[in-house]
Scaffold this motif. Structure first.
Motif, PDB file in Angstrom:
ATOM      1  N   UNK A  97       0.837  -1.201   0.000  1.00  0.00           N
ATOM      2  CA  UNK A  97       0.000   0.000   0.000  1.00  0.00           C
ATOM      3  C   UNK A  97       0.876   1.257   0.000  1.00  0.00           C
ATOM      4  N   UNK A  98       1.991   1.194   0.723  1.00  0.00           N
ATOM      5  CA  UNK A  98       2.937   2.318   0.739  1.00  0.00           C
ATOM      6  C   UNK A  98       3.527   2.551  -0.651  1.00  0.00           C
ATOM      7  N   UNK A  99       3.879   1.457  -1.344  1.00  0.00           N
ATOM      8  CA  UNK A  99       4.405   1.588  -2.713  1.00  0.00           C
ATOM      9  C   UNK A  99       3.358   2.231  -3.619  1.00  0.00           C
ATOM     10  N   UNK A 100       2.107   1.828  -3.412  1.00  0.00           N
ATOM     11  CA  UNK A 100       1.015   2.372  -4.223  1.00  0.00           C
ATOM     12  C   UNK A 100       0.863   3.875  -3.983  1.00  0.00           C
ATOM     13  N   UNK A 101       0.844   4.263  -2.712  1.00  0.00           N
ATOM     14  CA  UNK A 101       0.700   5.687  -2.382  1.00  0.00           C
ATOM     15  C   UNK A 101       1.839   6.495  -3.004  1.00  0.00           C
ATOM     16  N   UNK A 102       3.051   5.943  -2.945  1.00  0.00           N
ATOM     17  CA  UNK A 102       4.208   6.655  -3.496  1.00  0.00           C
ATOM     18  C   UNK A 102       4.017   6.879  -4.994  1.00  0.00           C
ATOM     19  N   UNK A 103       3.546   5.848  -5.703  1.00  0.00           N
ATOM     20  CA  UNK A 103       3.354   5.996  -7.153  1.00  0.00           C
ATOM     21  C   UNK A 103       2.214   6.951  -7.476  1.00  0.00           C
ATOM     22  N   UNK A 104       1.150   6.891  -6.685  1.00  0.00           N
ATOM     23  CA  UNK A 104       0.025   7.815  -6.927  1.00  0.00           C
ATOM     24  C   UNK A 104       0.542   9.252  -6.804  1.00  0.00           C
ATOM     25  N   UNK A 105       1.456   9.466  -5.859  1.00  0.00           N
ATOM     26  CA  UNK A 105       2.027  10.803  -5.688  1.00  0.00           C
ATOM     27  C   UNK A 105       2.956  11.198  -6.822  1.00  0.00           C
ATOM     28  N   UNK A 106       3.680  10.231  -7.377  1.00  0.00           N
ATOM     29  CA  UNK A 106       4.723  10.550  -8.366  1.00  0.00           C
ATOM     30  C   UNK A 106       4.234  10.601  -9.811  1.00  0.00           C
ATOM     31  N   UNK A 107       3.238   9.770 -10.142  1.00  0.00           N
ATOM     32  CA  UNK A 107       2.870   9.618 -11.551  1.00  0.00           C
ATOM     33  C   UNK A 107       1.862  10.676 -11.994  1.00  0.00           C
ATOM     34  N   UNK A 108       1.836  10.953 -13.300  1.00  0.00           N
ATOM     35  CA  UNK A 108       0.764  11.822 -13.805  1.00  0.00           C
ATOM     36  C   UNK A 108      -0.547  11.063 -13.648  1.00  0.00           C
ATOM     37  N   UNK A 109      -1.639  11.815 -13.459  1.00  0.00           N
ATOM     38  CA  UNK A 109      -2.919  11.195 -13.099  1.00  0.00           C
ATOM     39  C   UNK A 109      -3.304  10.056 -14.045  1.00  0.00           C
ATOM     40  N   UNK A 110      -3.171  10.263 -15.349  1.00  0.00           N
ATOM     41  CA  UNK A 110      -3.637   9.249 -16.298  1.00  0.00           C
ATOM     42  C   UNK A 110      -2.885   7.927 -16.161  1.00  0.00           C
ATOM     43  N   UNK A 111      -1.674   7.991 -15.645  1.00  0.00           N
ATOM     44  CA  UNK A 111      -0.916   6.753 -15.479  1.00  0.00           C
ATOM     45  C   UNK A 111      -1.290   6.012 -14.209  1.00  0.00           C
ATOM     46  N   UNK A 112      -2.267   6.537 -13.464  1.00  0.00           N
ATOM     47  CA  UNK A 112      -2.741   5.812 -12.286  1.00  0.00           C
ATOM     48  C   UNK A 112      -4.095   5.143 -12.565  1.00  0.00           C
ATOM     49  N   UNK A 113      -4.474   5.102 -13.851  1.00  0.00           N
ATOM     50  CA  UNK A 113      -5.703   4.407 -14.256  1.00  0.00           C
ATOM     51  C   UNK A 113      -5.379   2.931 -14.458  1.00  0.00           C
ATOM     52  N   UNK A 114      -6.258   2.037 -13.981  1.00  0.00           N
ATOM     53  CA  UNK A 114      -5.984   0.597 -14.165  1.00  0.00           C
ATOM     54  C   UNK A 114      -5.970   0.236 -15.651  1.00  0.00           C
ATOM     55  N   UNK A 115      -7.066   0.544 -16.353  1.00  0.00           N
ATOM     56  CA  UNK A 115      -7.113   0.228 -17.785  1.00  0.00           C
ATOM     57  C   UNK A 115      -6.462   1.383 -18.545  1.00  0.00           C
ATOM     58  N   UNK A 116      -5.162   1.431 -18.501  1.00  0.00           N
ATOM     59  CA  UNK A 116      -4.377   2.584 -18.945  1.00  0.00           C
ATOM     60  C   UNK A 116      -4.280   2.634 -20.475  1.00  0.00           C
ATOM     61  N   UNK A 117      -4.319   3.836 -21.013  1.00  0.00           N
ATOM     62  CA  UNK A 117      -4.170   3.981 -22.467  1.00  0.00           C
ATOM     63  C   UNK A 117      -2.699   3.821 -22.834  1.00  0.00           C
TER      64      UNK A 117
END
Ligand code: BES
Ligand code: ZN
Length: 635
Positions: free
Chosen positions: A375-395
């Protein structure tokens, strides 16, 4: 560049060919399948030039010689094709840096054409087949720089006597060692004859015979239909040690005993997973321990997961990696993502299953700690990535899958399933997943297919559990929906108070009550350090716990990250050594990225990189090169 652009160019070339009157069947073909608009169907694979909707490959038969001098595989791939659209005679395949010598139907040479190269996708190979041709043979050789192969000199192996070769095909690198329809939506069976020198042993993601006579010619068969990214090969001084009835270790002799001890619970994991999610469908489950340059932690090649030796910690603390690769036998290998946009279904389901397996085999307390760390790894990525790259079905259209890799498909995917489990109830959710693996067994499915199945088979009976809007939020929108499960671990709460007591000067480093702390608690302890940590505090910790010399590579990683952030030079010899001996991207990339933030750091990284480069996998080179070049933006 998008998938359609090169195809459009091919279509234009074909039109010119027709106008020029050179459309005889013998002429090299330039005819392309009609480009499909992206929205036509979500099965469109933007990362393949192939045309399975017109003509599909069902079986691949390989006959390859392994040339360690030239660093090439050479021989042939024979493909059994089935026509879906009888008006098409052109087979489109994916290749990357392959040297194509000729294409044949029976003894008859048939025309082929290599199209324009796309930097991410490679080069389309089109072959013109007469309507009665059902098997095409391609004679070819790989390039010494094939992106999916790593060739190691004897000096770069543990034993130092024999060379080593291994492949890593996911996501789109199978095409760099086999010309095929390199899309996860296309499933094939395969067989192979691999020729090498008699003192070496070859293994593949197929039926392996540990007692095969070491005569340099090895035969393999994979009777279940798999996507191309699961084809795998390794050749070297490989030996076998059994663990359980269906499980064993393949590796260079140096790792055999340590790996068999570290991973002795593999059989128990296999049995535990079968109990909840249905029978294991792949016969044996063995592990191949690779040299430390393997760019991933693990890769779920069927029947034979490829595993980094960096998890041989001596105390089983990192064995969730094995649970993860094993779980892929259900989520990923039995039910497969149809395109790379759907990767979250492979990795998210697998991460969810991993937590469940860890709970069964090692207990709730350990599972809770691993869940919090994830969960900590997830939070870190949510903070670092641009919003669209935090979508599961990513373009993913137009992007290099290697560059889009993050924790999102893993941990956000798992969190989503955890929410479903909590809202539906564990027993019923388990029953649903069992049925799902059964229903879609040996199929490649899209996110939309999963959503439909979920609605019809689970949510129709539980409309109150989760609303369609919330479902769409999880799958198609950035971030984590409010009210999502939040993991917690009592064992970590103790660590938090100990860390606080030390940081505020209440207790000295040596007095931190860590006598029986598990690996996970140490990880949590270090990951929770504030930015304000001083050099004196780093020194005090190191003096008390010798983190710089930790033999646990995950602990060492977090410690080295702190060391770069705080410029703690006492750890820099270890840092250099770490960077030049380990090629696992998850461990080295964050270090190079952190180093690149200052000129001194970048110079330090560049020096290590220059020394390590020869021994790094092509992917590790590609990923980290930007961080050591003089003046390049951060990735
Ligand atoms: N299948 C993945 C590795 C992968 C994913 C390669 C996407 C290329 C593209 C493998 O199962 C994996 O997830 N490995 C992780 C293991 C970890 C999450 C336990 C890794 O290598 O770190
Ligand atoms: Zn995985």
């Amino acid at each position: 560049m998008t998938r359609n652009a090169p195809l459009r160019r091919l279509a234009l070339a074909s039109l010119i060919g027709v106008l020029a009157g050179c459309s005889s069947p013998e002429a090299p073909t330039n005819q392309a399948p009609q480009p499909k608009p992206a929205h036509a169907t979500s099965r469109v694979d933007h990362h393949s030039f192939s045309n399975p909707e017109q003509m599909v490959v069902r079986h691949v038969s390989l006959d390859l010689s392994v040339d360690f001098e030239e660093r090439t595989l050479q021989g042939s791939a024979s493909l059994d094709v089935e026509r879906i659209d009888s008006s098409t005679n052109t087979l489109f395949l994916d290749t990357r840096d392959l040297n194509i010598a000729g294409t044949y139907c029976g003894e008859q040479a048939v025309p082929f054409n290599l199209g324009d190269t796309d930097q991410h996708l490679g080069t389309p190979l089109s072959i013109e087949l007469s309507s009665d041709c059902q098997r095409v043979r391609i004679d070819y050789a790989t390039s010494p720089d094939a992106s999916g192969l790593q060739w190691l000199s004897p000096q770069q192996t543990a034993g130092k006597k024999h060379p080593f070769l291994f492949s890593q095909a996911q996501a789109i690198h199978a095409r760099s060692f086999i010309p095929l329809q390199d899309s996860p939506g296309v499933r094939i069976t395969y067989d192979a004859t691999i020729r090498t020198s008699p003192e070496l042993m070859a293994v593949m993601s197929a039926s392996n015979d540990p007692n095969a006579e070491r005569d340099g010619v090895y035969e393999f068969n994979m009777p279940q239909r798999i996507p191309s990214y699961l084809i795998a090969i390794a050749v070297g001084d490989i030996h076998f040690k059994p663990m359980g009835e269906r499980t064993g270790i393949y590796s260079e002799p140096a790792y055999l005993d340590a790996a068999a001890a570290e991973f002795e619970d593999t059989e128990a994991m296999l049995i535990a997973t079968e109990k909840v999610y249905g029978k294991y469908r792949w016969d044996r489950y063995d592990l191949l321990i690779l040299p430390p340059s393997f760019p991933f932690g693990g890769m779920e090649n069927p029947r034979l997961s490829f595993i980094t030796p960096t998890v041989l910690a001596g105390d089983k603390s990192l064995v969730s990696l094995i649970a993860h690769e094993l779980a892929h036998s259900w989520s990923g290998n039995t039910v497969t993502n149809a395109t790379w946009r759907d990767l979250w279904m492979n990795e998210g389901f697998t991460t969810y299953l991993t937590y469940r397996i860890m709970e069964i085999v090692y207990g709730k307390e350990r599972e809770a700690m691993e869940f919090v760390l994830g969960y900590g790894d997830l939070q870190a990525d949510i903070g670092d990535l641009v919003a669209d790259d935090t979508i599961l079905a990513i373009d993913m259209k137009g992007r290099d899958p290697d560059a889009v890799f993050s924790n999102i498909p893993y941990e956000k995917g798992a969190l989503f399933l955890r929410e479903l489990e909590q809202r539906i109830g564990r027993a019923e959710f388990d029953a649903f997943l069992l049925k799902y693996f059964e229903h879609f067994a040996f199929q490649s499915i899209t996110t939309a297919q999963f959503e439909k199945y979920l609605r019809e088979e689970l949510l129709s009976a539980h409309p109150e559990a989760i609303s369609p809007e919330r479902l769409a939020k999880w799958i198609h929108q950035p971030g984590i929906p409010e009210g999502a499960p939040e993991p917690s671990s009592p064992a970590f709460e103790m660590v938090d108070s100990a860390r606080n007591a030390w940081l505020t000067g209440e207790i000295s480093a040596a007095d931190i009550p860590s006598g029986d702390w598990a690996f996970h608690q140490w990880m949590h302890f270090l990951q929770g350090m504030p930015d304000s940590l001083s050099l004196q505090q780093m020194e005090a910790l190191d003096a008390a716990y010798d983190f710089t010399a930790s033999r646990n590579n995950e602990i060492a990683h977090v410690w080295l990250m702190l060391s770069v952030e705080h410029w703690y030079e006492n750890a820099f010899d270890r840092l250099h050594n770490y960077l030049v001996t380990i090629g696992r991207n998850k461990l080295v990339k964050p270090l190079y990225r952190e180093l690149a933030k200052t000129p001194e750091g970048r110079a330090f990284g560049a020096k290590a990189f220059a020394q390590a480069r020869d021994g790094y996998h092509p992917l590790t080179v590609k990923t980290n090169l930007p961080f050591v070049l003089e003046k390049v933006d951060d990735q």
